[in-house]
Design a protein around this motif. Structure first.
Motif, PDB file in Angstrom:
ATOM      1  N   GLY A   1      40.302  32.469  37.205  1.00 44.76           N
ATOM      2  CA  GLY A   1      39.705  33.365  38.076  1.00 44.76           C
ATOM      3  C   GLY A   1      40.422  34.167  38.926  1.00 44.76           C
ATOM      4  N   TYR A   2      39.909  35.046  40.009  1.00 45.99           N
ATOM      5  CA  TYR A   2      40.533  35.973  40.791  1.00 45.99           C
ATOM      6  C   TYR A   2      41.700  35.135  41.903  1.00 45.99           C
ATOM      7  CZ  TYR A   2      41.381  39.881  43.860  1.00 45.99           C
ATOM      8  OH  TYR A   2      41.997  40.823  44.565  1.00 45.99           O
TER       9      TYR A   2
ATOM     10  N   VAL B   1      38.641  28.974  38.948  1.00 51.37           N
ATOM     11  CA  VAL B   1      38.534  29.146  37.386  1.00 51.37           C
ATOM     12  C   VAL B   1      37.222  29.435  37.018  1.00 51.37           C
ATOM     13  CG1 VAL B   1      40.677  27.878  37.123  1.00 51.37           C
ATOM     14  CG2 VAL B   1      38.261  26.782  36.803  1.00 51.37           C
ATOM     15  N   TYR B   2      37.055  30.118  35.833  1.00 51.02           N
ATOM     16  CA  TYR B   2      35.646  30.089  35.497  1.00 51.02           C
ATOM     17  C   TYR B   2      35.457  29.252  33.994  1.00 51.02           C
ATOM     18  CZ  TYR B   2      35.278  34.356  37.851  1.00 51.02           C
ATOM     19  OH  TYR B   2      35.055  35.099  38.994  1.00 51.02           O
TER      20      TYR B   2
ATOM     21  N   LEU C   1      38.882  40.750  37.934  1.00 47.24           N
ATOM     22  CA  LEU C   1      37.945  41.655  39.070  1.00 47.24           C
ATOM     23  C   LEU C   1      37.251  40.583  40.012  1.00 47.24           C
ATOM     24  CD1 LEU C   1      36.581  44.079  36.873  1.00 47.24           C
ATOM     25  CD2 LEU C   1      37.994  44.572  38.441  1.00 47.24           C
ATOM     26  N   GLU C   2      37.396  40.548  41.388  1.00 47.24           N
ATOM     27  CA  GLU C   2      36.652  39.605  42.128  1.00 47.24           C
ATOM     28  C   GLU C   2      35.223  40.206  42.551  1.00 47.24           C
ATOM     29  OE1 GLU C   2      34.807  38.979  44.887  1.00 47.24           O
ATOM     30  OE2 GLU C   2      35.987  38.000  46.558  1.00 47.24           O
ATOM     31  N   PRO C   3      34.167  39.474  41.937  1.00 41.55           N
ATOM     32  CA  PRO C   3      32.781  39.908  41.736  1.00 41.55           C
ATOM     33  C   PRO C   3      32.199  40.669  43.080  1.00 41.55           C
ATOM     34  CG  PRO C   3      32.896  38.050  40.115  1.00 41.55           C
ATOM     35  CD  PRO C   3      34.202  38.273  41.041  1.00 41.55           C
ATOM     36  N   VAL C   4      32.306  39.959  44.064  1.00 42.71           N
ATOM     37  CA  VAL C   4      31.787  40.140  45.181  1.00 42.71           C
ATOM     38  C   VAL C   4      32.279  41.698  45.920  1.00 42.71           C
ATOM     39  CG1 VAL C   4      31.187  39.592  47.654  1.00 42.71           C
ATOM     40  CG2 VAL C   4      30.971  37.811  45.836  1.00 42.71           C
TER      41      VAL C   4
ATOM     42  N   TRP D   1      40.629  43.980  42.655  1.00 43.66           N
ATOM     43  CA  TRP D   1      41.247  44.042  41.362  1.00 43.66           C
ATOM     44  C   TRP D   1      42.863  43.576  41.496  1.00 43.66           C
ATOM     45  CZ3 TRP D   1      43.448  48.721  38.694  1.00 43.66           C
ATOM     46  CH2 TRP D   1      44.113  48.266  37.006  1.00 43.66           C
ATOM     47  N   ASN D   2      43.285  42.597  40.671  1.00 41.12           N
ATOM     48  CA  ASN D   2      44.768  41.936  41.121  1.00 41.12           C
ATOM     49  C   ASN D   2      45.423  42.468  39.777  1.00 41.12           C
ATOM     50  OD1 ASN D   2      43.977  40.340  38.856  1.00 41.12           O
ATOM     51  ND2 ASN D   2      43.922  38.414  40.191  1.00 41.12           N
TER      52      ASN D   2
END
Length: 909
Positions: free
Chosen positions: A821-822, A827-828, A714-717, A709-710
């Motif tokens: 993205g994280y 990016v998403y 959230l970084e999924p992995v 978490w930044n």
């Protein structure tokens, strides 16, 4: 769950992986009405969901050529460079082909029962996300990989290696950018019993521990696989079986349906636990990477005793050693295509698959490019044909090998030595010919060390003890010469024990005992234990005492097997295997059961299914458990509370209950936790008010510790790794890939019947919390939002526009947006479609390709950016990934806060 709905089809394919997708498409192309069922949320199996997106060996031809062409075209639009083929481009292509061919696809669905009529398979019962479904079919294809349907129908299978039932190592693949390419880390993660749901669950957690280690070494991943990379399951007993001799000699089959090309790709390094042939082929002769051709006959996909069922995939009928090679993606594509064509022809001609005209099937497969016409006329194999020297292009076989003994021996000093050894060493006539034995003895000390050892191998294969003195010399000298530089090839002095084993010669017992006392390491110890086990029945009393003393001293010397390394140089102790083998050997040597300590003594309680399986075979006197009666549904465990679902709410709830000291099991229908983030990519999160407290903040602390978490994203992995730790810290058991069939109340507790990939089971609990309410089956009209990950975006990540933009596609208005993205270079892309598009079948991954192409044409996605990954599934209804950007998403509507609150409320009992 209510009454099952019922549908009918002509061909049913269960398993939408490597072989199954191609089988379904081929059957549809041949005019059949087809339904395809897949356990995962997308098609493609190991290639698209398992992370292995490149071909390794295998043979070309057939439908896979079109799939590969269209995959390359899609990958060009997605952009970037890819190791092998682009996995998500192939996922999109397979989905598009199924839609184009009119195939009914049921994703996220598991078969829990087969329908039988007079010994024939008549269909299946399947649990879909929207309920139970009964599918009646005229022909069914089992493409589950592990012969799930054959098992449920009571068919005969062979499981694992003969010694201990252990399967090849599995992998769990994380995906990342590697050397500028969209790639993956294909490193082994350990062993697993694919039929044991608890062992599968353990394997997911163990696999993610290796992912955590990758992060610690500086890697970062944009995804992990949704499935385990299981390389082996049960093998059916079919109408025909591909034997070792068929494979090595490339024997022509009159009912060939396709060709295979591979090597015997066993991922283990404990070759002394494998068959005698594997020891000879891989460890002694160093032929691990030797590619071989072989025919796959039609009878190998027909399970014995079961009608109207075909098996397409690595579970086909082969000798277990051959199964190491006949499992490559390209070859399984062709097996699937052949099965699909056969199923459709069966429908068209009105004949059962077993009665199908083989020549007509072969003709059609030639027309489709699966077979070459000349293969039907072939009279000789290509594997053993010499390319150079006196015997170049001479048609040789074992029957006439003795006539060319002198010439064959001359090849012992060349890189074609293995052909000469096999032809001469497996010749029955040579075994009876004294002149051949004299010739081979004369070559033991002539020429190069390699040539001499080849003479010894051939003598051992012929059962001639004349080789024994030479082998003892190699052992005494600790001869470090090898026939190959491959790491699985052992030096001559260890290889000599393998040859003495083949001869059942006791001449090396004292040397084996002495070597054990020297602690030779895990790999070499497997060969020594195997040699002593093989000769044990013919040992004298004194030799038995000597061997037993050496084994006991070896056992008491400390931890065993800790030096073992898997593929990728990953450490994983082999102690469980070594101690079980030693216990079995001591029982044979002394006549006293129960010998050995450590793993052997505690095998019954070992959490690893493969260890319990090994104990049941090696130490049958140990109390490993009572086998479940055939047809019975086993009890998988008893708990205070069962939490059903794997979203954030369920994870928080289960952890809170576990912290209260309750025995808790979380039943997850997939392989991931906190699925809104990990599977759907709803990643925006600014945090919670401090007053939330409790398990909610324990999770947030773990997210920080994992670096997941930044402050905004959230970084999924890493979120998955944090969720693993949360539940482990709370003592919660997790059962992955399990769907709830029904709940029954009896004697003050609930029994939840679950269905998983390879079986059914019962979970007992005093209370059940939650029943996941998920979207419907693919093909059902359900609007949604799907997210794709773009990498290499450069400045785009800093300036990503979070506003939704409208786009008209095929008359339907879709909305797209790019959001941060994280990581800075990630990016998403969110794609949201309306009900109208869903009704026309334009859902999910089918919209990703035109959306990326549109945004590239508009200049929104720069040339340097590449689509690396498509989320496993669409967003849960009502979720948003970022607040306040469209005027309809209030700032305070944080998805995770809502879910955590729901979880804590459920936790109050």
């Amino acid at each position: 769950m209510g009454q099952s709905k019922s549908v009918r089809t002509e061909v049913l394919v269960v398993g939408g992986g490597t072989a199954g997708c191609v089988a379904a498409i081929a059957a549809a192309e041949e005019g059949a009405k087809v339904i395809l069922i897949e356990n995962d949320t997308a098609l493609g199996g190991v290639a698209t969901r398992g992370g292995i997106h490149r071909y390794y060996y295998g043979s070309p031809g057939g439908l896979q050529e079109e799939i590969d062409r269209r995959t390359a075209e899609a990958a060009a639009i997605f952009g970037g460079k890819t190791k092998g083929f682009h996995p998500d481009a192939k996922r999109v292509v397979l989905a598009a082909l199924c839609r184009e061919k009119g195939i009914g696809v049921y994703l996220d669905s598991v078969v829990y029962e087969v329908l039988r009529e007079n010994g024939n398979i008549a269909g299946v019962r399947v649990l879909t996300p929207s309920g139970r479904l009964e599918i009646h079919a005229q022909v069914t294809i089992d493409s589950t990989g592990n012969a799930h349907l054959v098992r449920m129908a009571g068919g005969r299978l062979r499981y694992g290696r003969g010694l201990d039932g252990v399967y090849h190592n599995y992998s769990f693949i994380p995906r990342r950018v590697l050397d500028g390419e969209i790639g993956y880390d294909n490193l082994d993660a350990g062993w697993v019993d694919p039929y044991d749901p608890w062992d599968v669950s353990r394997a997911f957690i163990r696999g993610r521990e290796w992912v955590r280690e990758g992060y610690a070494q500086g890697a970062h991943y944009f995804a992990v696989s949704s499935m385990l990379g299981v390389r082996e399951g049960g093998l059916i007993e079919g109408d025909a079986t591909i034997t070792l001799e068929d494979y090595i000699e490339d024997r022509p089959s009159p009912e060939v349906i396709c060709r295979s090309y591979s090597h015997l790709d066993n991922h283990g390094f404990d070759t002394g636990n494998e068959s005698e042939f594997s020891q000879l082929w891989i460890a002694v002769m160093g032929l691990f990477v030797k590619g071989l051709w072989c025919d796959i006959p039609y009878g190998a996909i027909l399970p014995a005793g079961i009608g109207n069922l075909l098996v397409a995939g690595r579970a086909l009928s082969v000798d277990r050693d051959v199964g190491m090679g006949v499992r490559m993606q390209k070859d399984m594509h062709k097996v699937g295509e052949a099965a699909g064509v056969a199923a459709a022809m069966s429908i068209r001609t009105g004949s059962a698959p077993r009665e199908l005209d083989r020549s007509g099937l072969q003709k059609r497969l030639v027309e489709r490019g699966v077979l070459e016409a000349e293969e039907l006329q072939r009279a000789h194999g290509r594997n053993l044909r010499f390319k150079r020297g006196e015997l170049a292009d001479v048609e040789l076989g074992r029957k006439n090998a003795v006539l060319y003994a002198e010439q064959l021996v001359s090849y012992f000093g060349t890189d074609e030595r293995w052909k000469a050894v096999w032809l001469l060493g497996s010749s029955a006539k040579a075994a009876q010919d004294r002149q051949v034995a004299i010739l081979l003895q004369s070559k033991l000390y002539e020429g190069t060390p390699e040539a001499g050892f080849c003479a010894a191998i051939t003598l051992a294969m012929l059962g001639r003890e004349d080789a024994a003195p030479y082998l003892l010399e190699r052992i005494a000298a600790k001869d470090m010469n090898k026939l190959s530089n491959h790491p699985k090839c052992v030096p001559f002095w260890i290889a000599s024990f393998v040859l003495l084993r083949m001869l059942k010669s006791t001449a090396g017992v004292s040397q084996a005992a002495a070597t054990l006392k020297e602690q030779p390491g895990a790999v070499h110890s497997t060969f020594l234990l195997d040699y002593l086990s093989a000769v044990c029945p013919v040992l004298s009393a004194g030799e038995r005492a000597e061997a037993a003393g050496a084994v006991e001293a070896w056992l008491s010397s400390g931890e065993l097997g800790t030096d073992y390394r898997m593929h990728g140089d990953r450490p994983e102790s082999l102690g469980w295997s070594l101690e079980l083998r030693a216990a079995a050997l001591l029982a044979s040597l002394t006549g006293e059961q129960g010998g050995g300590t450590g793993w052997a003594a505690s095998a019954a309680a070992d959490p690893r299914g493969y260890v319990r399986n090994a104990a049941a075979r090696l130490t049958p006197w140990s109390e490993v458990g009572t086998p479940v009666k055939e047809g019975a549904v086993p009890l998988l465990g008893e708990f205070d509370i069962a939490v059903i679902g794997a979203g954030t709410a369920e994870v928080i709830c289960a952890a809170a209950l576990g912290r209260q000291g309750r025995r808790v099991v979380l039943i997850a229908d997939g392989s991931a936790l906190m699925t809104e983030v990990t599977r759907s990519r709803v990643t925006y999160f600014k945090g919670l008010d401090e007053s939330a407290g409790g398990v909610a903040y324990e999770l947030i602390d773990l997210l920080r510790q994992e670096g997941a978490w930044n402050g905004e994203q959230l970084e999924p992995v890493l979120v998955q790794l944090a969720a693993d730790r949360l539940l482990q810290n709370a003592g919660v058991s997790v059962l992955y890939e399990a769907r709830c069939l029904e709940e029954q109340r009896a004697e003050g507790r609930s029994l939840v019947e679950i269905a998983y990939k390879n079986g059914r089971g019962l979970v007992a609990a005093c209370r059940i919390i939650g029943q996941a309410d998920r979207a419907g089956v693919k093909g059902q009209a359900v609007p949604g939002t799907l997210t794709a990950v773009l990498i290499g975006s450069g400045s785009l990540g800093e300036t990503a526009d979070c506003r939704w933009m409208e786009w008209s596609h095929k008359g339907n208005v879709l909305t797209l947006r790019i959001r941060p993205g994280y990581y800075p270079d990630e990016v998403y892309l969110d794609i949201r479609w309306p009900l109208e598009a869903a009704e026309e079948g334009d859902t999910g991954e089918l919209l990703v390709l035109p959306a990326v192409e549109k945004l590239r044409n508009l200049g929104v996605i720069p040339d340097g950016a590449a689509l690396a990954y498509i989320a496993d599934e669409s967003w849960p209804e009502g979720f948003s990934a970022a607040p306040g950007t469209s005027g309809t998403e209030p700032e305070e509507n944080f998805w995770i806060a809502r879910q955590i609150a729901a979880g804590l409320n459920d936790a109050v009992i």
